[in-house]
Design a protein around this motif. Sequence first.
Motif, PDB file in Angstrom:
ATOM      1  N   ARG A  40       4.490   1.628  -0.106  1.00  0.00           N
ATOM      2  CA  ARG A  40       3.213   2.233   0.304  1.00  0.00           C
ATOM      3  C   ARG A  40       2.950   1.966   1.782  1.00  0.00           C
ATOM      4  O   ARG A  40       2.541   2.859   2.533  1.00  0.00           O
ATOM      5  CB  ARG A  40       2.072   1.685  -0.539  1.00  0.00           C
ATOM      6  CG  ARG A  40       2.036   2.212  -1.963  1.00  0.00           C
ATOM      7  CD  ARG A  40       0.707   1.873  -2.631  1.00  0.00           C
ATOM      8  NE  ARG A  40       0.674   2.410  -3.982  1.00  0.00           N
ATOM      9  CZ  ARG A  40       1.056   1.738  -5.064  1.00  0.00           C
ATOM     10  NH1 ARG A  40       1.523   0.493  -4.939  1.00  0.00           N
ATOM     11  NH2 ARG A  40       0.996   2.284  -6.263  1.00  0.00           N
ATOM     12  N   GLU A  41       3.175   0.723   2.204  1.00  0.00           N
ATOM     13  CA  GLU A  41       2.859   0.337   3.583  1.00  0.00           C
ATOM     14  C   GLU A  41       3.764   1.045   4.582  1.00  0.00           C
ATOM     15  O   GLU A  41       3.304   1.616   5.574  1.00  0.00           O
ATOM     16  CB  GLU A  41       2.991  -1.192   3.712  1.00  0.00           C
ATOM     17  CG  GLU A  41       2.542  -1.735   5.053  1.00  0.00           C
ATOM     18  CD  GLU A  41       3.692  -1.817   6.058  1.00  0.00           C
ATOM     19  OE1 GLU A  41       3.439  -1.565   7.254  1.00  0.00           O
ATOM     20  OE2 GLU A  41       4.823  -2.113   5.647  1.00  0.00           O
ATOM     21  N   VAL A  42       5.088   1.033   4.313  1.00  0.00           N
ATOM     22  CA  VAL A  42       6.042   1.638   5.239  1.00  0.00           C
ATOM     23  C   VAL A  42       5.857   3.148   5.296  1.00  0.00           C
ATOM     24  O   VAL A  42       5.833   3.744   6.378  1.00  0.00           O
ATOM     25  CB  VAL A  42       7.494   1.291   4.825  1.00  0.00           C
ATOM     26  CG1 VAL A  42       8.493   2.107   5.637  1.00  0.00           C
ATOM     27  CG2 VAL A  42       7.759  -0.196   5.031  1.00  0.00           C
ATOM     28  N   SER A  43       5.724   3.781   4.131  1.00  0.00           N
ATOM     29  CA  SER A  43       5.590   5.240   4.122  1.00  0.00           C
ATOM     30  C   SER A  43       4.304   5.684   4.820  1.00  0.00           C
ATOM     31  O   SER A  43       4.278   6.699   5.531  1.00  0.00           O
ATOM     32  CB  SER A  43       5.637   5.775   2.687  1.00  0.00           C
ATOM     33  OG  SER A  43       4.537   5.313   1.922  1.00  0.00           O
ATOM     34  N   LYS A  44       3.229   4.926   4.637  1.00  0.00           N
ATOM     35  CA  LYS A  44       1.977   5.271   5.310  1.00  0.00           C
ATOM     36  C   LYS A  44       2.093   5.062   6.810  1.00  0.00           C
ATOM     37  O   LYS A  44       1.627   5.879   7.615  1.00  0.00           O
ATOM     38  CB  LYS A  44       0.836   4.412   4.748  1.00  0.00           C
ATOM     39  CG  LYS A  44      -0.537   4.767   5.306  1.00  0.00           C
ATOM     40  CD  LYS A  44      -1.630   3.944   4.650  1.00  0.00           C
ATOM     41  CE  LYS A  44      -2.998   4.309   5.223  1.00  0.00           C
ATOM     42  NZ  LYS A  44      -4.081   3.493   4.598  1.00  0.00           N
ATOM     43  N   ARG A  61      10.963  12.712   2.054  1.00  0.00           N
ATOM     44  CA  ARG A  61      10.268  11.510   2.506  1.00  0.00           C
ATOM     45  C   ARG A  61      10.858  10.263   1.865  1.00  0.00           C
ATOM     46  O   ARG A  61      10.999   9.220   2.510  1.00  0.00           O
ATOM     47  CB  ARG A  61       8.776  11.597   2.148  1.00  0.00           C
ATOM     48  CG  ARG A  61       7.998  12.671   2.888  1.00  0.00           C
ATOM     49  CD  ARG A  61       6.558  12.680   2.396  1.00  0.00           C
ATOM     50  NE  ARG A  61       5.862  13.888   2.808  1.00  0.00           N
ATOM     51  CZ  ARG A  61       4.637  14.199   2.423  1.00  0.00           C
ATOM     52  NH1 ARG A  61       3.982  13.388   1.611  1.00  0.00           N
ATOM     53  NH2 ARG A  61       4.067  15.318   2.841  1.00  0.00           N
ATOM     54  N   VAL A  62      11.186  10.359   0.570  1.00  0.00           N
ATOM     55  CA  VAL A  62      11.775   9.209  -0.126  1.00  0.00           C
ATOM     56  C   VAL A  62      13.075   8.797   0.559  1.00  0.00           C
ATOM     57  O   VAL A  62      13.327   7.606   0.789  1.00  0.00           O
ATOM     58  CB  VAL A  62      12.036   9.530  -1.613  1.00  0.00           C
ATOM     59  CG1 VAL A  62      12.717   8.351  -2.303  1.00  0.00           C
ATOM     60  CG2 VAL A  62      10.741   9.866  -2.324  1.00  0.00           C
ATOM     61  N   THR A  94      13.755  16.727   9.715  1.00  0.00           N
ATOM     62  CA  THR A  94      12.445  17.355   9.893  1.00  0.00           C
ATOM     63  C   THR A  94      12.358  18.729   9.249  1.00  0.00           C
ATOM     64  O   THR A  94      11.375  19.438   9.436  1.00  0.00           O
ATOM     65  CB  THR A  94      12.112  17.498  11.388  1.00  0.00           C
ATOM     66  OG1 THR A  94      13.039  18.408  11.995  1.00  0.00           O
ATOM     67  CG2 THR A  94      12.187  16.162  12.096  1.00  0.00           C
ATOM     68  N   SER A  95      13.386  19.103   8.462  1.00  0.00           N
ATOM     69  CA  SER A  95      13.388  20.467   7.943  1.00  0.00           C
ATOM     70  C   SER A  95      12.213  20.765   7.027  1.00  0.00           C
ATOM     71  O   SER A  95      11.860  21.921   6.871  1.00  0.00           O
ATOM     72  CB  SER A  95      14.685  20.791   7.205  1.00  0.00           C
ATOM     73  OG  SER A  95      15.360  19.696   6.758  1.00  0.00           O
ATOM     74  N   VAL A  96      11.600  19.734   6.449  1.00  0.00           N
ATOM     75  CA  VAL A  96      10.451  19.981   5.583  1.00  0.00           C
ATOM     76  C   VAL A  96       9.196  19.269   6.089  1.00  0.00           C
ATOM     77  O   VAL A  96       8.286  18.986   5.320  1.00  0.00           O
ATOM     78  CB  VAL A  96      10.756  19.547   4.125  1.00  0.00           C
ATOM     79  CG1 VAL A  96      11.741  20.487   3.479  1.00  0.00           C
ATOM     80  CG2 VAL A  96      11.289  18.121   4.089  1.00  0.00           C
ATOM     81  N   LEU A  97       9.143  19.024   7.393  1.00  0.00           N
ATOM     82  CA  LEU A  97       7.975  18.392   7.992  1.00  0.00           C
ATOM     83  C   LEU A  97       7.220  19.386   8.864  1.00  0.00           C
ATOM     84  O   LEU A  97       7.818  20.284   9.456  1.00  0.00           O
ATOM     85  CB  LEU A  97       8.391  17.184   8.851  1.00  0.00           C
ATOM     86  CG  LEU A  97       9.162  16.050   8.166  1.00  0.00           C
ATOM     87  CD1 LEU A  97       9.474  14.957   9.181  1.00  0.00           C
ATOM     88  CD2 LEU A  97       8.381  15.476   6.999  1.00  0.00           C
ATOM     89  N   THR A  98       5.917  19.214   8.936  1.00  0.00           N
ATOM     90  CA  THR A  98       5.133  20.022   9.872  1.00  0.00           C
ATOM     91  C   THR A  98       5.412  19.525  11.291  1.00  0.00           C
ATOM     92  O   THR A  98       5.946  18.419  11.488  1.00  0.00           O
ATOM     93  CB  THR A  98       3.629  19.871   9.598  1.00  0.00           C
ATOM     94  OG1 THR A  98       3.248  18.516   9.868  1.00  0.00           O
ATOM     95  CG2 THR A  98       3.289  20.216   8.156  1.00  0.00           C
TER      96      THR A  98
END
Length: 513
Positions: free
Chosen positions: A124-128, A150-151, A170-174
Motif C-alpha cells: 500500500r505504501e510503495v504503490s501510493k 501497476r502490480v 507507461t502503455s496503460v498510464l495517463t
Amino acid sequence: MSSSTPLARLQLRGITKRYPGCVANDQIDLNIQAGEIHALLGENGAGKSTLMKIIYGVTQPDEGEIRWHGETLKMRDPSMARTLGIGMVFQHFSLFETLTVAENIALAMGRQAGTAQQLEPKIREVSKRYGMPLEPERLVHSLSIGERQRVEIVRCLMQDIKLLILDEPTSVLTPQEADELFTTLRRLASEGCSILFISHKLGEVRALCQSATVLRGGKVSGHCIPADCTDLELARLMVGDAQGLETRHAKVSGANLFLQVDQLSWYNPDPFGTSLKDIQLNVRSGEIVGIAGVAGNGQDEILALLSGEQPLPKREALRISFAGQPVAHLKPDARRQLGLAFVPAERLGHGAVPDMSLSDNALLTAFQQGLVSKGLVKRSKVVAFAEEIIRRFAVKTPNAETAAQSLSGGNLQKFILGREIMQNPKLLIAAHPTWGVDVGAATAIHRALIALRDAGAAILVISEDLDELFQICDRIGALSSGKLSTLANTLETNPVEVGRWMAGQFNTDAVLS
C-alpha cells in the motif's frame, strides 16, 4: 580500460540467439552504467524482448558473454538475476490470476521478504508513493490491464534493485501518471539504480533517457543521445524508411447513425469492478469516436456490454442498437452477424489463443466468412485467409501455422486487427489498438483504421493514449468512475481538457451527436 573510464554495471558482448528460421539477436553489444537511464529502441521483432530475456535469465544466449560489474557470469535463471539486483517488468504480464496482488508479490520476492499478509502494508505504501495505488487483497483476475501493469511495476520497486528493466511501462498510464513514474525513475537513477527503458513513445524516450541503443533486424543499428534527436530522427534509426510516419489524418463528420447507446446503466456485482451510469454514446458510419480514460474506470465493462460478452436482459435490448436494431440482449456471434468486429484489450488469451496457429486464430472469429460449410472447416480457405492477413498487414511471421504466442506484440496486434478489418465490418470496436507496438506498426494500424473509416465503417476506439486518440479520432470523450463525458469534436478540444474529463471534471447533461 583507463582508470578514468567508469566500469559499466552491465556489459553485453557479442550476444547472439538463434531460433529456427531467424536470428533474434546477432552480435549485440550493450553497456549500461550505474545510475544511467538507457533506452533500447527498435521495431517489433527487432530482438528487444529476446535480449531482455537473456539479461534476466529467462533465455540463454547461443554466443557472447554477460559481464556484471566487470565480472563475466552466466545468468542461469530469473532467480539469479533477482539475487543480483535485477528486476524486470514484462510487456505481457507474468501474474497468477487466481492469487491476490500481495500473494503475487510475495512469490516474486521470496520467503525472506515475508508472507503476503506481512507485505500488504508495504505494498500500500510503495504503490501510493509512486502514484499507482493498489489493493493488496484483490485477486489479480479482477484487475484491469492497467492495474495489472501497476502490480508488475510495484513488484520491482519493492525490491532492492540495481538494474530495473521496463518494457513499455507507461502503455496503460495517463500522461500525469507517466510523469509521476518518470519522477520516480529519475530519483532511482540519482540513487545509483540503472534503468533499461523500452518504449515506443519516442517523446518519453527523449525526455527521460540519457542514451539509447537502437536495434534493427536483430543487430545494433546505432547509438544516440535521445535528447539531441527529434522523434522523426529516432524513428528513422528504428525503421530505416520514415515515409508516412508524420501523416496527419483529416477529421470528418460521420453519416448515418450506426451505434447508439441510450442511458445505459449497469451494476457490476464485482466489489472491485466499476458500475456504469447513464452512458450516452453515438457513433456514425464513416467516423472514428475515441474514449479516453484511466484504467479501471469502466472500460472493461463497456467493452463487455458492447461486444455481447455481457448481454443485458431482453427488456433492456434498446439500450444498445446497431442501425436502429436493438442488440443489448444478443450474444457476440449474433452481433457479429449484424456487422460487429471486435479487437479486445488483451492480445494473448482474449484476442488470440496463445498456443494455436495464426490460421486457427483467424478461424475463431471469421468462420462466417465462407470458411466453414455444413459444419466442416475448409482448411485451404482458412490458411489462405490467414496468409492474406499476413500479407496485407505486413505481419512478420514465418508462416500462417506459427503459434500466436511466438509473435512480437506489434505483429500479433496487426494480425488481430487485420483479421477483424478483413471481415468488412459495419462497426469496429477496438481497445488499445496500438498498445506496446512500435512506431512503424502503429502507423500501419492507424492507416488501416482510417481506410476502414473512409470505407464507411463506424469505429469506436478505447485507449489511454491521448496522442493516438487526437491523431485518428473525429470525436472524443472520456470515462471516469463509470460515467462518460460529453463527446466533443477533436478539433474543438485539447489534451488538457480531456485530461480533466479523465479526472471526472465534466458535465454529462448534454451529449454532442
